[in-house]
Design a protein around this motif. Structure first.
Motif: not given
Length: 442
Positions: A84-85, A425-426, A428-431
């Motif tokens: 993730i991310g 998680a942060k 992961g949402a951006e990338r």
């Protein structure tokens, strides 16, 4: 022993990836227990004449570089499962490296790999500076083909049978020196995958001669204050022979090239049960130890987290390093870098844990009673000599490591603070999510 130091001044404002308030809150919850543990350990060590604060100060000044490629998800020859991310490029990688430094205070420098991390040097330097990061050794890549290169490295690079291919590999390494010089690096690491898979496929002598000749051309391009590290590897990707297959060949290379050439020791690049700490001692003795790529292994070049399989071996390696420091070996300043493949873990967590394990081995080695050990060795007292080492190794130095992080502005428990931050998680949402690709250890 001189260690890699941060190039960013302490007074300079640094962009943080994780809220300092969150780190402070987590530290506040753990500070009382740490102070109690630190005091108890200090009382225990003082009975042996050891000043815990002096050891903590030394640990605080020990740094290990992180590899840019290490913050991505690795794989095997058979598959790679994206995490993730994952970083989209070098600037995302630097952001992730900054998190490791922010929480551990042990990794102020990043080692780049060219052409994977190729970008405008000014932009790289500015971004790293804003994050409080500097740059360690530059790593060249002539073990795989870049999209736009003319000659393939399928059958070798610096030892290839054709002069044109060798010249291309030399030119790439010289470009790496130029990029590194613009970034403030002071060393070039050269690892090649050259070798053979079948008996008779290559002529051992001629291929080594070609390699030495090509490395000589690279050596001539080094700035006066630079070093070049050659790295040996027993196998992979070649499985019958490799051109630089062991520390003996590596030593010959360093001695042949000159005073700016040194040997790099990767802990995973040896046959099982090899006495790596003795190799380290030999290279120190002949003033050719350039540095380390830290990882661990069970079967071969597994690139597992440092200290995850054989922490005692890691300690024994540092025992030789501290011994050299204790003896005052001249111009002794090995480079330290983590080199791992993270297939099933969060790479940031693994790199933080490894940085901690490397510092742990160093702290334990500082506790060895050098005078007593020397006397036992002179008396051929095998039991007491080995017990002297084990006594230091068995000491729980975690309070020293945590205190070193805290005093430097890091986290008492880096992994806990990292998980509480929600950083993965942060990003992961951006990338955008990566797609599963072919195999290949990163």
């Amino acid at each position: 022993m001189r260690f890699c130091s941060n190039t960013i001044g302490e007074e300079q404002s640094v962009e943080t990836r994780i809220s300092p308030d969150l780190v402070q809150s987590d530290n506040d919850a753990r500070a009382k227990a740490l102070n109690s543990d630190y005091q108890a350990l200090g009382n225990k060590l003082s009975r042996s004449g050891i000043d815990i604060d002096a050891v903590t100060a030394k640990v605080s000044e020990f740094f290990v570089a992180v590899p840019s490629w290490g913050v991505g998800t690795g794989g095997t020859r058979f598959a790679r499962f994206p995490g993730i991310g994952e970083p989209r490029g070098i600037f995302d990688k630097l952001n992730d490296c900054a998190v490791i430094q922010q929480l551990t205070r042990a990794t102020p420098n990043v080692s780049l790999h060219i052409p994977w991390d190729k970008a405008d040097p000014n932009e790289l330097r500015d971004h790293a500076t804003a994050l409080g990061l500097g740059f360690d050794a530059i790593n060249s890549n002539s073990f795989s083909d870049a999209p736009d290169q003319t000659h393939s490295y399928k059958f070798g690079s610096l030892s290839h049978v054709t002069p044109e291919t060798r010249a291309q590999a030399v030119e790439h390494n010289i470009e790496c020196i130029e990029i590194g010089d613009a970034l403030g690096s002071k060393a070039l690491t050269v690892w090649i995958g050259d070798g053979s898979n079948f008996p008779g496929q290559t002529n051992f002598t001629r291929s080594f001669e070609r390699y030495l000749d090509a490395m000589g051309d690279i050596y001539k391009a080094l700035p006066d204050d630079w070093r070049i590290f050659s790295e040996h590897k027993m196998y992979e990707p070649a499985f019958y022979s490799t051109v630089v297959q062991d520390w003996g060949s590596n030593l010959l290379i360093a001695q042949t090239l000159g005073e700016k050439a040194f040997c790099l020791v990767d802990l995973g690049h040896h046959a099982p049960n090899t006495n790596i700490e003795m190799i380290v001692a030999r290279l120190i003795q002949f003033k050719k130890l350039g540095g380390f790529h830290f990882n661990d292994s069970k079967y071969g070049d597994d690139d597992l987290d440092a200290g995850s399989i054989d922490p005692y071996r890691l300690f024994l390696v540092f025992n030789e390093l501290v011994d050299a420091e204790h003896r005052g070996v001249e111009n002794f300043h090995p480079a330290h870098m983590i080199d791992q493949s993270h297939n099933v873990t969060d790479p940031i967590e693994s790199l933080m844990a490894s940085a901690n394990e490397i510092r742990r081995a160093y702290a334990q080695a500082l506790l060895v009673d050098r005078e007593a050990l020397s006397e036992y060795q002179d008396d051929n007292d095998a039991i007491m000599a080995t017990e002297t080492l084990k006594r230091a190794f068995r000491t729980d130095v975690e309070p020293i490591l945590a205190q070193a992080r805290l005093r430097s502005g890091g986290a008492i428990d880096p992994v806990a603070a990292y998980r509480a931050s929600g950083y993965r998680a942060k990003v992961g949402a951006e990338r955008p999510a990566s797609k599963a690709g072919s195999g290949g250890i990163v």
